[in-house]
Motif scaffolding. Sequence first.
Motif, PDB file in Angstrom:
ATOM      1  N   SER A 158     -13.813   9.914  -0.974  1.00 43.76           N
ATOM      2  CA  SER A 158     -13.845   8.454  -1.058  1.00 43.76           C
ATOM      3  C   SER A 158     -12.975   7.936  -2.194  1.00 43.76           C
ATOM      4  CB  SER A 158     -15.298   7.993  -1.253  1.00 43.76           C
ATOM      5  OG  SER A 158     -15.368   6.603  -1.490  1.00 43.76           O
ATOM      6  N   LYS A 159     -13.092   8.560  -3.367  1.00 40.38           N
ATOM      7  CA  LYS A 159     -12.313   8.125  -4.528  1.00 40.38           C
ATOM      8  C   LYS A 159     -10.820   8.322  -4.303  1.00 40.38           C
ATOM      9  CE  LYS A 159     -15.717   8.748  -8.239  1.00 40.38           C
ATOM     10  NZ  LYS A 159     -16.042   9.524  -9.480  1.00 40.38           N
ATOM     11  N   ARG A 160     -10.455   9.496  -3.769  1.00 35.23           N
ATOM     12  CA  ARG A 160      -9.041   9.779  -3.585  1.00 35.23           C
ATOM     13  C   ARG A 160      -8.435   8.860  -2.521  1.00 35.23           C
ATOM     14  NH1 ARG A 160      -5.327  13.738  -4.858  1.00 35.23           N
ATOM     15  NH2 ARG A 160      -6.600  13.832  -6.737  1.00 35.23           N
ATOM     16  N   ALA A 161      -9.149   8.643  -1.423  1.00 36.86           N
ATOM     17  CA  ALA A 161      -8.645   7.768  -0.369  1.00 36.86           C
ATOM     18  C   ALA A 161      -8.502   6.334  -0.882  1.00 36.86           C
ATOM     19  CB  ALA A 161      -9.577   7.812   0.838  1.00 36.86           C
ATOM     20  N   ALA A 162      -9.474   5.883  -1.668  1.00 40.71           N
ATOM     21  CA  ALA A 162      -9.409   4.528  -2.220  1.00 40.71           C
ATOM     22  C   ALA A 162      -8.204   4.378  -3.129  1.00 40.71           C
ATOM     23  CB  ALA A 162     -10.694   4.213  -2.976  1.00 40.71           C
ATOM     24  N   ALA A 163      -7.919   5.414  -3.919  1.00 44.35           N
ATOM     25  CA  ALA A 163      -6.775   5.368  -4.831  1.00 44.35           C
ATOM     26  C   ALA A 163      -5.461   5.278  -4.068  1.00 44.35           C
ATOM     27  CB  ALA A 163      -6.782   6.596  -5.736  1.00 44.35           C
ATOM     28  N   MET A 164      -5.454   5.740  -2.808  1.00 44.07           N
ATOM     29  CA  MET A 164      -4.249   5.707  -1.989  1.00 44.07           C
ATOM     30  C   MET A 164      -4.188   4.455  -1.108  1.00 44.07           C
ATOM     31  SD  MET A 164      -2.609   8.377  -2.929  1.00 44.07           S
ATOM     32  CE  MET A 164      -1.371   8.563  -1.654  1.00 44.07           C
ATOM     33  N   GLY A 165      -5.130   3.544  -1.292  1.00 43.60           N
ATOM     34  CA  GLY A 165      -5.086   2.284  -0.560  1.00 43.60           C
ATOM     35  C   GLY A 165      -6.117   2.120   0.528  1.00 43.60           C
ATOM     36  N   PHE A 166      -6.886   3.180   0.840  1.00 43.16           N
ATOM     37  CA  PHE A 166      -7.920   3.083   1.864  1.00 43.16           C
ATOM     38  C   PHE A 166      -9.182   2.510   1.223  1.00 43.16           C
ATOM     39  CE2 PHE A 166      -4.993   6.205   3.484  1.00 43.16           C
ATOM     40  CZ  PHE A 166      -4.954   5.952   4.843  1.00 43.16           C
ATOM     41  N   GLU A 167      -9.174   1.186   1.042  1.00 40.38           N
ATOM     42  CA  GLU A 167     -10.229   0.547   0.269  1.00 40.38           C
ATOM     43  C   GLU A 167     -10.546  -0.829   0.834  1.00 40.38           C
ATOM     44  OE1 GLU A 167     -12.762   0.755  -1.348  1.00 40.38           O
ATOM     45  OE2 GLU A 167     -12.230   1.091  -3.456  1.00 40.38           O
ATOM     46  N   TRP A 168     -11.804  -1.247   0.690  1.00 40.23           N
ATOM     47  CA  TRP A 168     -12.206  -2.594   1.059  1.00 40.23           C
ATOM     48  C   TRP A 168     -11.702  -3.579   0.004  1.00 40.23           C
ATOM     49  CZ3 TRP A 168     -15.432   1.598   1.877  1.00 40.23           C
ATOM     50  CH2 TRP A 168     -15.897   1.787   3.194  1.00 40.23           C
ATOM     51  N   GLU A 169     -11.526  -4.828   0.403  1.00 34.96           N
ATOM     52  CA  GLU A 169     -11.064  -5.840  -0.544  1.00 34.96           C
ATOM     53  C   GLU A 169     -12.145  -6.205  -1.546  1.00 34.96           C
ATOM     54  OE1 GLU A 169      -9.557  -9.248   1.472  1.00 34.96           O
ATOM     55  OE2 GLU A 169      -7.880  -8.167   2.409  1.00 34.96           O
ATOM     56  N   ASN A 170     -13.396  -6.123  -1.123  1.00 32.08           N
ATOM     57  CA  ASN A 170     -14.511  -6.455  -2.013  1.00 32.08           C
ATOM     58  C   ASN A 170     -15.750  -5.703  -1.545  1.00 32.08           C
ATOM     59  OD1 ASN A 170     -15.700  -8.091   0.170  1.00 32.08           O
ATOM     60  ND2 ASN A 170     -14.079  -9.557  -0.340  1.00 32.08           N
TER      61      ASN A 170
END
Length: 270
Positions: free
Chosen positions: A160-172
């Motif tokens: 989850s952390k690595r994917a979020a760091a690469m842009g796979f993240e919710w806006e809020n």
Amino acid sequence: MTDNNSSQLLPALQGLIDVVAKLRDPDGGCPWDLAQTPQSLTPYIVEEAYEAVHAIRSGDRDAIVSELGDLLLQVVLQSQIASEAGQFTIEDVARGISEKLIRRHPHVFGDVTVDGVEDVRANWEEIKAIEKGQKTELLSDKLSSYAEKLPPLTAAMKISKRAAAMGFEWENVEGVWGKFDEELAEFKEALATPDIAHQETELGDLLFTVVNLARWFELDPERGLSGTNQRFIDRIQQMECYIDKPLTEYSIGELETLWQQAKQRLKAGG
């Protein structure tokens, strides 16, 4: 480290190495140790690692020393078996990790300048990718490594952390809560079917979303679940201290009353 500490440390480590070598000696060694293989010992590595973590969290100095010793034994034992097979030695292991630490900390052992923890992490990953012969490590390779090598809950947080760091993240965070509601509904729908595989798939999706919520709120799901496990055990233990027959002989209503009483006693200090 002072010279005095060094003079005590090296003999202590050599003593452990000698003890393990003796245990593995075909002439007078221990039958159990002699029967072990690298593969047969792998469950003990995992077990001892978890026990070391538990001791560290407890803050018990003696327990920490003991459990770290058990973990160190697994490193020495694996190295001893490999040495007997002519593969590598404990010296190779120690030298290898020292060289790796020096390579991956050019801001300490070289002339690289960093500005905080994030720069250190970025340098580490870049150097690691170069070591593997890649200019940049593929995200899928890294995520697969987490899934293959770590317990599922730990892997989920790292993925989850690595994917979020690469842009796979919710806006809020509202987006994460929306995903949670969606996955909970899908899990409930799956439970209404006889398809166990589908039920487990939806359960996994729900758990992964909970891990993402923990990440957003900077919580540790491993520690949270570990605490819940221990509280459950503590409450059962409290119940057993105040009953005069097996728990199986109480009705569900009686068990609920005992449970609530146990919670109150623990809340009040036991």
